[in-house]
Structure formats: C-alpha cells, structure tokens
Design an enzyme around this catalytic site. Structure first.
Site, short mmCIF file in Angstrom:
data_model
loop_
_atom_site.label_atom_id
_atom_site.label_comp_id
_atom_site.label_asym_id
_atom_site.label_seq_id
_atom_site.Cartn_x
_atom_site.Cartn_y
_atom_site.Cartn_z
N TYR A 34 11.26 -7.23 -65.15
CA TYR A 34 11.83 -8.38 -64.43
C TYR A 34 12.81 -8.05 -63.31
O TYR A 34 13.80 -7.56 -63.31
CB TYR A 34 13.06 -9.06 -65.54
N ASN B 129 4.19 -7.65 -77.87
CA ASN B 129 2.94 -8.02 -77.42
C ASN B 129 1.71 -6.98 -78.11
O ASN B 129 0.83 -6.85 -77.46
CB ASN B 129 2.55 -7.86 -76.02
N TYR C 189 9.37 -14.81 -78.15
CA TYR C 189 9.74 -15.17 -76.67
C TYR C 189 9.00 -16.23 -76.42
O TYR C 189 7.98 -16.77 -77.11
CB TYR C 189 9.24 -13.93 -75.76
N SER D 216 9.05 -22.27 -71.93
CA SER D 216 9.45 -22.07 -70.54
C SER D 216 10.36 -23.49 -70.29
O SER D 216 10.38 -23.96 -69.28
CB SER D 216 8.41 -21.90 -69.78
N LYS E 287 13.10 -32.31 -71.58
CA LYS E 287 13.78 -33.00 -70.62
C LYS E 287 12.89 -33.34 -69.42
O LYS E 287 13.17 -33.97 -68.54
CB LYS E 287 15.08 -31.90 -69.99
#
Ligand code: NAP
Length: 310
Positions: A60, A158, A205, A210, A216
């Site tokens: 990240y 993963n 995760y 996302s 929304k």
C-alpha cells in the site's frame, strides 16, 4: 463497550471492527483520493474511538501506508494498538513478483518494523502465495520470528485451501485474510469449514466491495480508481447489484440503520468471521462502521439477506 475477540490461537485481543488502511498512503491504489494528513486522521479517529486493529501492507503506497501508520502509532501507547501488516511483493526490474522464501519474509519483517517505527508486529501476513516456496517452510520462518518476539501472530492471505492446509500443517496459522463479501461468497464453501475447525480467524477483505455495498451509489455513479476494472461496478451487473442493495435498504430501514451497517453486521453471523476490517477514506466512515458491532440481526433477516445475494 463492544466485546473484544481473539485472533486465532493467539492471545491478541481486538475490537471486532478493525480499520483497513489501503487508502491511507495507498497512493498506488487510490490516486489523489486522500492526502496524507487526512489518512493519518482516519487512523487517529479509529484509535481514539475503540478500534485497535489496523490493517496495512508493504504494497500500500508501496511502503507509505506503513510509514504513516508508524507516525500515528507513536502518538499512542504501543500496547493499545494491534498492527497487522503483510509482505510478499518483490520488485524485479519493472515486474512485481511474489516471494515467500524465508530470507525474503525475514527481511520483509525487518523492513516493516523500521517503517512502522516499532519493535514488534502484532500480526504478520504472507500477502500472496508464491509458486515455489513450500508453505510450511514459509510459515516456519514466521514461527521463528514469533519465537524471537518480532511478530506476535501469523497470517496468510490469498492462499488456496490447499496452500492454507500446507501452511498450517504444524498449527501455526492464526488468521486467513481473503476476499469475501455478499457479492463474492465462495469463502463460505471453500474456507469456512476448515478455518472454523482449526481455530483460524477468517478476516474478509473488501467487505463493502470497495464501497458498493455501503449503499450510496446509483445508476449514474462513475469510477476512475481500481473500481473501474471491477465487473461489479459495470453495466447490467452494476444495476443488478444496486437492486439487491435496495432490498437490503428495506431491512436497514426497519432497524433504523444504514445499509453499510447491516451488511457489515451480517458477516459476523458467518462461521470464523469474528473480525472485519472495512476501509475508510474519511473519519465519519470509521465512526459509522463501528455501529455494525452493535447490531443484532434476527435469524429471519440473516436468511433474507443471504437469499438476496444467493
Ligand atoms: P472495502 O472495505 O470493501 O470498502 C472500503 C471503502 O468503502 C472506503 O474506502 C469508502 O470508499 C467506502 N466506505 C467505507 N465505509 C463507508 C460508509 N460507512 N459509508 C459509505 N461508504 C463507506 O474495501 P477496502 O478498503 O479495499 O478493503 C478493506 C481492507 O482490506 C483494505 O483497507 C485493506 O486493508 C484490506 N485488503 C486486503 C487485501 C489482501 O490482498 N489481503 C486486498 C484488498 C484489501 P469511498 O468513500 O471511496 O466509497
């Protein structure tokens, strides 16, 4: 106060709602999305409000998310924070490859300790499997680091079920982190029987896909970051997803809650999911997502939600 839960077989106790920080310093994933001070404020908001688990990774940024988290956790008592990070990505020329070799993982932990400005990592994950390293050997290296006090618990992410079984052959794995949400439910069949039987915490995760499952977006929403490549955000599939989310909204209204809270609360009804790490780009999202730990869904609504996304 919300009851804390343990990570796998470890004695690490966490608030069931953690914070996913791939947007904090994650400039490679969310370009121009939030500046670094905003990112640090997201983390501070979590720590100031009872969230203790921070989920980051080498990739990240790369590196920048760990560095920013390191800067923030210095402002707190170290023992009040549970830092989880991950490594496996190796840059070779212009390529990124995965490396799970003991030497690479050990160096990865040393480097992460420096970026995080700490002398131990609470939960260290192998971020992705590589093709070559026997998984028990990779986890064996992490067990050595655990014995040396450099990490406190062991995670993999993963990994296929076979890789997980190999990694856990000596019972050392505490946490499996994998993709799981109402739109991607394979983990229920693939992993949950094994993780529940072996006392491995499953941390999903993309719990909100996302942001999509936060309820929304509408048919006119457009996306320019990593979401643009996700089929769930495209064409008819996107419209179908919005319809499903509208059905959850009816249930959410009954509880007087937001869609995001109901979706997140639903995960806690699944075997071996005791902890979730929704990401946030603003402090208000961090505070909002905490509601999920306080909602108790009726059995009927758990089933209804499951059926909507069957
Ligand atoms: P996510 O949790 O599914 O979605 C987070 C996004 O949803 C936020 O950034 C925000 O985005 C939106 N959101 C969050 N709370 C909201 C609320 N209450 N109301 C409205 N919108 C809300 O996705 P993620 O953050 O990518 O995944 C969670 C964490 O998992 C990551 O941060 C990372 O730590 C970890 N992860 C791990 C792996 C792995 O390979 N192990 C892979 C991916 C992620 P917007 O405001 O932009 O909509």
């Amino acid at each position: 106060m919300v009851k804390h839960v343990k990570l796998g077989k470890s004695d690490i106790s966490v608030n069931p709602i953690g914070l996913g920080t791939n947007a904090v310093g994650g400039h490679n994933l969310y370009p121009n999305m939030l500046d670094e001070e905003q990112g640090k404020n997201v983390v501070r908001t979590a720590l100031d409000n009872g969230i203790n688990l921070l989920d980051t990774a080498f990739i990240y940024g790369p590196k920048r998310s760990e560095e920013l988290i390191g800067e923030v956790i210095r402002e707190y008592n170290r023992e009040d924070v549970v830092v989880a990070t991950k490594a496996a990505h190796k840059f070779v020329g212009n390529d990124t490859v995965m490396d799970n070799s003991p030497a690479f993982l050990k160096q990865g932990v040393e480097d992460a300790l420096k970026r995080l400005q700490t002398d131990y990592i609470d939960l260290f994950y192998i971020h992705f499997p590589d093709e070559d390293t026997p998984k028990a050997e990779a986890v064996g290296a992490l067990k050595e680091l655990k014995d040396q006090g450099k990490i406190r618990s062991i995670g993999v992410s993963n990994f296929s079920l076979d890789q997980l079984k190999e990694a856990n052959q000596d019972g050392y794995v505490d946490v499996l982190q994998g993709e799981y949400n109402l739109l991607k439910r394979d983990a229920e069949k693939t992993y949950f029987p094994y993780t529940s039987e072996n006392n491995i915490t499953f941390i999903p995760y993309f719990p909100l896909e996302s942001g999509l499952l936060a309820g929304k977006y509408d048919k006119d929403s457009t996306f320019s970051d990593l979401r643009a490549d996700n089929p769930n955000f495209q064409g008819q599939q996107f419209l179908d997803n919005l319809e499903k989310i509208d059905k959850v909204r009816e249930i959410a209204d009954k509880y007087g809650e937001e869609v995001a809270h109901i979706v997140l609360a639903w995960y806690f009804t699944q075997p071996s999911v005791d902890v979730i790490i929704p990401g946030a780009k603003r402090p208000d999202q961090v505070l909002s997502n905490q509601r999920a730990a306080e909602i108790s869904l009726s059995e009927e609504d758990v089933k209804k939600i499951s059926d909507i996304f069957a």
